[in-house]
Design an enzyme around this catalytic site. Sequence first.
Site, PDB file in Angstrom:
ATOM      1  N   GLU A 470      73.594  10.921  -8.082  1.00 29.41           N
ATOM      2  CA  GLU A 470      74.439   9.902  -7.712  1.00 29.41           C
ATOM      3  C   GLU A 470      75.677  10.443  -7.619  1.00 29.41           C
ATOM      4  O   GLU A 470      75.912  11.549  -8.902  1.00 29.41           O
ATOM      5  CB  GLU A 470      74.646   8.756  -8.602  1.00 29.41           C
ATOM      6  CG  GLU A 470      75.212   7.355  -8.224  1.00 29.41           C
ATOM      7  CD  GLU A 470      77.246   7.725  -8.963  1.00 29.41           C
ATOM      8  OE1 GLU A 470      77.877   7.169  -7.452  1.00 29.41           O
ATOM      9  OE2 GLU A 470      77.212   7.388  -9.502  1.00 29.41           O
ATOM     10  N   HIS A 471      76.734  10.583  -6.875  1.00 30.07           N
ATOM     11  CA  HIS A 471      78.184  11.349  -6.826  1.00 30.07           C
ATOM     12  C   HIS A 471      79.204  10.916  -7.658  1.00 30.07           C
ATOM     13  O   HIS A 471      80.466  11.862  -8.116  1.00 30.07           O
ATOM     14  CB  HIS A 471      78.082  11.312  -5.719  1.00 30.07           C
ATOM     15  CG  HIS A 471      79.496  12.767  -5.201  1.00 30.07           C
ATOM     16  ND1 HIS A 471      79.861  13.362  -6.336  1.00 30.07           N
ATOM     17  CD2 HIS A 471      79.600  12.936  -3.647  1.00 30.07           C
ATOM     18  CE1 HIS A 471      80.794  13.783  -5.460  1.00 30.07           C
ATOM     19  NE2 HIS A 471      80.177  14.311  -3.964  1.00 30.07           N
ATOM     20  N   SER A 472      79.769   9.635  -8.013  1.00 31.54           N
ATOM     21  CA  SER A 472      80.964   9.267  -9.066  1.00 31.54           C
ATOM     22  C   SER A 472      81.196   9.758 -10.111  1.00 31.54           C
ATOM     23  O   SER A 472      82.062  10.278 -10.523  1.00 31.54           O
ATOM     24  CB  SER A 472      80.387   7.455  -8.590  1.00 31.54           C
ATOM     25  OG  SER A 472      79.516   6.925  -9.712  1.00 31.54           O
ATOM     26  N   ALA A 474      80.053  12.997 -11.044  1.00 34.03           N
ATOM     27  CA  ALA A 474      80.283  14.514 -11.167  1.00 34.03           C
ATOM     28  C   ALA A 474      80.315  14.628 -10.236  1.00 34.03           C
ATOM     29  O   ALA A 474      80.529  14.431  -8.437  1.00 34.03           O
ATOM     30  CB  ALA A 474      79.636  14.506 -12.251  1.00 34.03           C
TER      31      ALA A 474
END
Length: 524
Positions: A470-472, A474
């Site tokens: 999941e990107h948010s 890091a």
Amino acid sequence: MAEAHQAVAFQFTVTPDGIDLQLSREVLKHIYLSGVTSWKKRAIRFKNGVLTGVYPASPSSWLIVVIAIMSTMYARIDPSMGMIDRIKTSLPVSEFMTVQTQTVFSAILFATGLWLSFIFLLRYILKALLSYHGWIFESHGKMSFSTKVWLSLVKLLSGRRPLLFSFQASLPHLPVPSIDDTISRYLESVRPLLDDEQYKQMEIVANDFKKDPAPKLQKHLKLKSWWATNYVSDWWEEYIYLRGRDPIMVNSNFYTMDFLYVIPTHRQAARAANVVHAMLQYRRKLERGELTPLRALGIVPMCSFQYERMFNTTRIPGIETDFVQHLKDRKHLVVYHRGRFFKVWLYYGGRHLWPSELELQFQRILDDKSEPQPGEIKLPSLTAGNRVPWARARLKYFNEGVNRASLETIETAAFFLTLDDEAHGYDPENIRCLDLYAKSLLHGKCYDRWFDKSFTLIVYKNGKIGVNTEHSWADSPIIGHMWEYVLATDCFHLGYTAEGHCKGDINKSLAPPTRLQWDIPKAV
């Protein structure tokens, strides 16, 4: 404590003769060991916190400064220029604070102040040096003399053996670019996209923006930049990621692959066990701040803030915006296999499970022939779709009872593990093999990864592995740092037996993994 959930420490029975109390020595032993481990962890965190707090100096340097100041006093030299005497006169005189004690205490206070001032001076100089960015724009393989001198100074002031967060106090704040620079860069970026007439109109709009709202906005940005190390990071996280209402699968999440040509073992449970154990070792180093910080050119430190939320983290859906939930040390893992969810404890007797013990637990899951509960098999697809329907469903159907307990187990887990029933990897006879491998890591079947978790570890039945992130919380270098450590530890430190199993004895007394229970209505 994880062990307390797996057994009962004591039982009592009320009889006519009184209360019959039975204690379980084994469970009490595990609880004791877990408590000892917890206090050791706190002590190590405190020690490393002190080391980070005084970096680039060290606690031993304080003793050196104190000894130096005391030596000059015995030599009748006053390096403080009268400040020690001033401190001495302000101290009260009592039977416990004699004149000699006052002198020693005053010298120690002055030495401590001098030592702290020296630390702040070093940090300020290092921060000023790190504000130079000319090295970024130099040609590859070539370096000017000024940059070489600059690198030498940075290396000199960076100290020895820095911990993960040692440089945080020395990093410069993100500078606010000028209005003219921002507008010129914007016009330059849109020029290839607009024809002449549209570009002229855009220039007019940009100039109007420059005259009226831009100066006011610039003042607000500068004000924020004074107290925030990065004036844009919190807005970037919220407006670029968390406020997005489209699916995070494919649009946001990214993946990381395994070694291309190497498969250390074809046993799915064994590979999963070694990798999970390596991740737990990495998490322990991360929580203690013992990892080496990333440094460009091996010298210029990068910000380590994003590391903090790697484990025990979940993106929680909301109607208007999501939020990132990060918890402290979590002691369980959630495993998904053939449409079923299992809870696996990661600790035993105050320590991490050994790879052989984890292999036993994962093999128990693979051997479990039970069927998924109604609605369970495709439950993770809620995390793959639009955020608003998932947020509403979460509030309506997962807010109480077994659904809430099971969802909370997933969202509070260290991370998510999928034991995939497919085989992927490099196959020289299949030209589409890497495409299929990448697609599987990116989205799988769209219902066999929990896309909200900070990352999902995927282990295929042929022993190949990968990660969906999941990107948010890091960017990719952070997960890449962890992945390099895990692959190296798995292959070169932990290793496997000749039969492909994890090394070590098998502890069959471990409580088996627990199935998560669901009561999912057809509306879900």
